[in-house]
Design an enzyme around this catalytic site. Sequence first.
Site, mmCIF file in Angstrom:
data_model
loop_
_atom_site.group_PDB
_atom_site.id
_atom_site.type_symbol
_atom_site.label_atom_id
_atom_site.label_comp_id
_atom_site.label_asym_id
_atom_site.label_seq_id
_atom_site.Cartn_x
_atom_site.Cartn_y
_atom_site.Cartn_z
ATOM 1 N N ILE A 209 0.851 -1.424 0.214
ATOM 2 C CA ILE A 209 -0.090 0.114 0.428
ATOM 3 C C ILE A 209 0.650 1.162 -0.259
ATOM 4 C CG2 ILE A 209 -2.071 1.357 1.527
ATOM 5 C CD1 ILE A 209 -2.874 -1.601 2.686
ATOM 6 N N ARG A 299 0.338 -9.000 23.918
ATOM 7 C CA ARG A 299 0.840 -8.261 25.698
ATOM 8 C C ARG A 299 1.543 -7.094 25.375
ATOM 9 N NH1 ARG A 299 4.429 -5.975 21.842
ATOM 10 N NH2 ARG A 299 4.781 -6.656 19.797
#
Lengths: 452, 149
Positions: A209, A299
Site C-alpha cells: 500500500i 502482550r
Amino acid sequence: MEETTTPFKKILIANRGEIAIRILRTCRELGIATVSVHSTADESSLHVKLADESVCIGPEKSIHSYLNMSAILSAAEITGADAVHPGFGFLSENLEFARLCSEWKINFIGPSISAIEQMGDKIRSKEIAVSAGVPILAPILVKGRAYDEIVADVTKFGFPVLIKSSAGGGGRGMKRIDKFEELRPSLERLAAEAKASFGDDTLFIEKYIERPRHVEVQILADKYGTTLHLGERDCTIQRRFQKIVEESPCAVIDEKTRRAICESAVNLAKFVNYDSVGTVEFLYDQDTKKFYFMEMNTRIQVEHPVTEMRTGLDLIAQQIKVAQGEKLELYQDEIIFSGHSIECRINAEDPENGKPSPGKIIYYYRPAGIGVRVDDFIYSGYVVPPFYDSMCAKIITHAQTRSECIGRMKRALNEMVIEGIKTNIDLHKKILQHSDFIGNNYSTNFLAKNSL
Amino acid sequence: MDIKKIEEFIQLAKRNNVTELMYENDGLKMAVSFEKTVIRETVISNQSRDQVGQAPSHGKAVESKPLRPDLVEIKSPFVGTFYRTPSPGSDPYVKTGDTIRPGQVLCIVEAMKIMNEIESEVAGTIEEICIDNETYVEFGQVLFRIKVK
C-alpha cells in the site's frame, strides 16, 4: 461462568529496562511483592534496585539470561513467586514459555495458551481474521509453490508488492518489490535470511500500500467473555519498521472508520476467546479509507501509556487483575476518551546511522510539568549495556488537542538532557516540527522520505 | 594545561550540582566526580572512559572479599538450590580442608527438578564453602573457594 480469583502475592518480572519498572510500580500500588531477574550486565540496573528481591539468572547475552526459560522458572521457584509478568519482547509471546509456566504451576500474566497459539503465527492469525469477518490483505503463499504460479498471483496484484517472512517481525525479514527482476533473487535471499534468523523460511507476498498508516486497537478482556476496546493508536512514524512516535487518537480516520476498526478488533479478540490486554494491528489505506488486519500482539505494548493517558486506566493493573481471574467491572460505554496523547521513544542511538550507542550516561535530566509523563530506567552514572534494546526512556504527553499535545512534547524534549551517549532526541524534535507531521500529511515512509 | 582551567572545570561541575562531569577534547580528558561531601578530583589524559569510576551498586551484596591469588572460586552456573550431599542424610561430597582433583563432584545445584553435579576445574584443597546446604543460589554466585596446588 462463575468468577474464581486467585490473588497473586508475589510477581516475578521476567524483563528489564523501563517496562520492568513500569510493572514493578503497579505491583507496589496493588500490594504485590516483586522479584526482579537480571543478567550479570544489569547488576546496577534500576529494576534490580527497586524490586523487593532480585535474582541473577545468567550472563550478558539475552539468550542465556532474559530468554533462559529454565533460569527464570527456577528463579520463580526459589523466590516463591506465584506469577510471572513477561513484559514485552523477550518471552512475552513465547508459546513454549507460557506452556512451561502452566506446567510448573506458575501463572503467566497474559492471554490463554490457545490465544497465543492462534494469534502467534502470522499466516494462521490472518486465516482466523477472515473467519472472524475482519478484512485482511490477501497473502500469496510462497512455500511449496511453482514460481510461475507465484508470478501469476503477483501479476494479479500489480506492483509494488511486499515480501514478508512468517516468523519475522518489527521490520525484520521484509522487502518491497517493484519489478519482476527483483522478485526471484529477493525471495531466495529472504528465505535464507529467515531460515538463519528465525529457523523458519516460510515467506508470503502482499499488495504493497502506497500511503499506509499504522493504526492499532488496544483490547482489554477478561476470562468471562467481556471484551472491550480502549480506542486506537496511530504508530505511523517508524524507522525501518520500528515505531518511534505513537499517538492517540489517530487524526486521519473519521468516526465511522474508527468505530468499524475498533469493532473489528473486538470481534477478532472475541473469536479467539482473548482474555488479557492485547493489540490488534491494522494497516489503514488513506487513499481508499480501507483497513486491513496485520497481526495481533498478545502482550502489553511499548506504546500502552498513550491509551492510559486518554482513558485514565492502568493497563498493567487491569492485566494483572484479569490474570487473577477477576471480572472486568467496566462497560464499553463507560470508557471515556479524553484529549490527545503522544509518546516519543528515546533511544540510545547514533542519529547518523541509527546504530545503538551504549555507554555511560554522565548526566540525565528528566522532563516534567503539566501533562508530561516519563517512563524510563536510566539515571546519571548509569552505563547503558550494549547487549539489549536501545530504548532508554519514553516521554508521554497529554493535552486537550493534538496541537497542544505536540507543543507540550516539544517543550518536554527541549527539557530532556542525556549526556555521555548519543540519542534520538533531536530526531524527535525535527519530526514534531515538520509541516507534514503537524499537517497530518504522511504515511509509514515519513522518515525514509524526509532525511531528518 | 594550567591549574586554572582545572579549577574552572571543577567549579562548573559544583555550580551545576552534578555528581559527575567529564570533558574530552583532542586527547585531553578531564573528569570530576563528587561523593557525598567528599570531593574526589581526577585529571586524566588519554585514558579510557572505563577507568573513570563506576556508579555505586545498590544491588545485592557483591562478593567484596579480595581474592587471594592462590584461591580459585567455583561459581554456580545456574539459578537453583544448592546441595552438599548426593541425597538427604548422606555424607557431603566435600568438607573444608579436603584435597580435591579436577573433575571431582563438589555439590549439586538443582534447577527445574534436575540435579546438576558441579565439578571442580582444579586440583587443590577446599578453603571455604560459601553457601549453606539446601539454600538458593543465583547465576554466578560463589559456591567454593579452593586453594590451588
